[in-house]
Design a protein around this motif. Structure first.
Motif, PDB file in Angstrom:
ATOM      1  N   THR A 200       0.827  -1.203   0.000  1.00  0.00           N
ATOM      2  CA  THR A 200       0.000   0.000   0.000  1.00  0.00           C
ATOM      3  C   THR A 200       0.863   1.256   0.000  1.00  0.00           C
ATOM      4  N   LEU A 253      -8.248  -5.553  -3.079  1.00  0.00           N
ATOM      5  CA  LEU A 253      -7.975  -4.203  -3.575  1.00  0.00           C
ATOM      6  C   LEU A 253      -6.586  -4.108  -4.204  1.00  0.00           C
ATOM      7  N   ASP A 270      -7.947   3.455  -5.842  1.00  0.00           N
ATOM      8  CA  ASP A 270      -8.355   4.341  -4.755  1.00  0.00           C
ATOM      9  C   ASP A 270      -7.368   4.201  -3.594  1.00  0.00           C
ATOM     10  N   SER A 272      -7.113   5.911  -0.864  1.00  0.00           N
ATOM     11  CA  SER A 272      -7.753   5.992   0.454  1.00  0.00           C
ATOM     12  C   SER A 272      -8.309   4.639   0.860  1.00  0.00           C
ATOM     13  N   ALA A 273      -8.939   3.961  -0.088  1.00  0.00           N
ATOM     14  CA  ALA A 273      -9.499   2.638   0.201  1.00  0.00           C
ATOM     15  C   ALA A 273      -8.390   1.643   0.524  1.00  0.00           C
ATOM     16  N   VAL A 276      -7.134   2.432   4.105  1.00  0.00           N
ATOM     17  CA  VAL A 276      -8.100   1.982   5.115  1.00  0.00           C
ATOM     18  C   VAL A 276      -8.054   0.468   5.248  1.00  0.00           C
ATOM     19  N   ALA A 277      -8.015  -0.239   4.116  1.00  0.00           N
ATOM     20  CA  ALA A 277      -7.997  -1.698   4.142  1.00  0.00           C
ATOM     21  C   ALA A 277      -6.735  -2.221   4.833  1.00  0.00           C
TER      22      ALA A 277
END
Length: 287
Positions: A200, A253, A270, A272-273, A276-277
């Motif tokens: 990420t 994701l 995304d 942000s997604a 968060v994940a």
């Protein structure tokens, strides 16, 4: 051999690996007992390409701040006693090997060569004392040989065989991980969380540049995290279904963010997604 060292130097790796490479290739000026690349590598990190991995994930960073943190973002001081940290260091190496193998198959030969070689200075050098303590024989030369084999013109089948040999050595090293009483499910979930957070972070870095290497780093971390999870998925699910679910969601994701080893024209996942994940995975593992 001169051409190989020149190319390693262009990658920022020549000084670190020259002694080992000469010895491996029968260079008359390098005695076989000359210091291994682990000893020289830390002095050359500042000259290497800007491919530094992100800081260690919370799931594997116990011991951070105590000193001894390696160039790959591994809390080396904790690796001797913490199996998650130890296995995460191996997973970082595995990530680079997967990325190298898949990049080579996609025609990215220079990036593949760099990926094979990079863990030697980035992770294995710092982990050397821990490996020695655990009775793990050094496998750094396998990585350097694979990197050089690309320069020597080996084909995909030969490079894949070298990658398989390295991955087998990594797996063997994993069998000698320290035992602190943690279950295999807990360890695997912690490693997966570490790799997910790294993937990420690297996606965010890759999105801010047109360079290929950060994306390829992240791709490798994603694949290594996926492998760690899939190997123990049933056990993780049985021990903590919420953790398993969070890992599956994050990997889903990341699969969209890193569809192949080749960087897409647009990095439009995304972020942000993803963040968060990844955070949900770390929290699930910690709880």
């Amino acid at each position: 051999m001169d051409t190989k060292l020149k190319r390693w130097t262009q990658l920022g790796l020549g000084a670190a690996f020259a002694t080992s490479a000469l010895a491996a290739c029968g260079g008359e000026t390098a005695p076989t007992e000359t210091a291994a690349p682990e000893a020289a590598a830390p002095e050359t990190v500042a000259d290497a390409p800007d491919m530094t991995d992100p800081a260690p994930a919370a799931s594997a960073g116990e011991g951070e701040g105590e000193g001894g943190e390696g160039e790959g973002g591994v809390a080396v001081s904790a690796a001797a006693s913490n199996p998650v940290v130890y296995m995460s260091a191996l997973a970082i190496t595995e990530a680079h090997i997967i990325a190298a193998r898949d990049a080579f198959a996609a025609g990215e030969t220079e990036a593949a060569s760099e990926m094979f070689a990079h863990p030697v200075s980035e992770v294995l050098a710092d982990m050397g004392p821990v490996f020695e303590q655990r009775g793990v024989e050094s496998f750094s030369q396998l990585l350097l040989d694979a990197s050089g084999a690309i320069f020597d013109g080996e084909d995909e089948a030969q490079i894949n065989a070298r990658a398989d040999e390295i991955l087998a050595a990594i797996a063997a090293a994993g069998e000698k991980a320290p035992d602190d009483g943690s279950s295999q499910a807990t360890i695997a979930a912690g490693v997966a969380a570490d790799q997910i957070e790294r993937a990420t972070d690297m996606y965010r870095t890759a999105a801010g540049t047109d360079r290929y290497e950060p994306y390829l780093d992240g791709y490798g971390f994603f694949k290594a995290g996926e492998a760690a999870f899939l190997a123990s998925e049933a056990a993780i699910d049985a021990e903590n279904s919420d953790t398993a679910g969070a890992i599956r969601a994050a990997l889903g994701l990341l699969d969209g963010a890193y569809p192949t080893a080749l960087r897409p024209a647009m990095l439009d996942a995304d972020q942000s997604a993803l963040t968060v994940a990844a955070s949900e995975v770390v929290l699930a593992v910690q709880n």
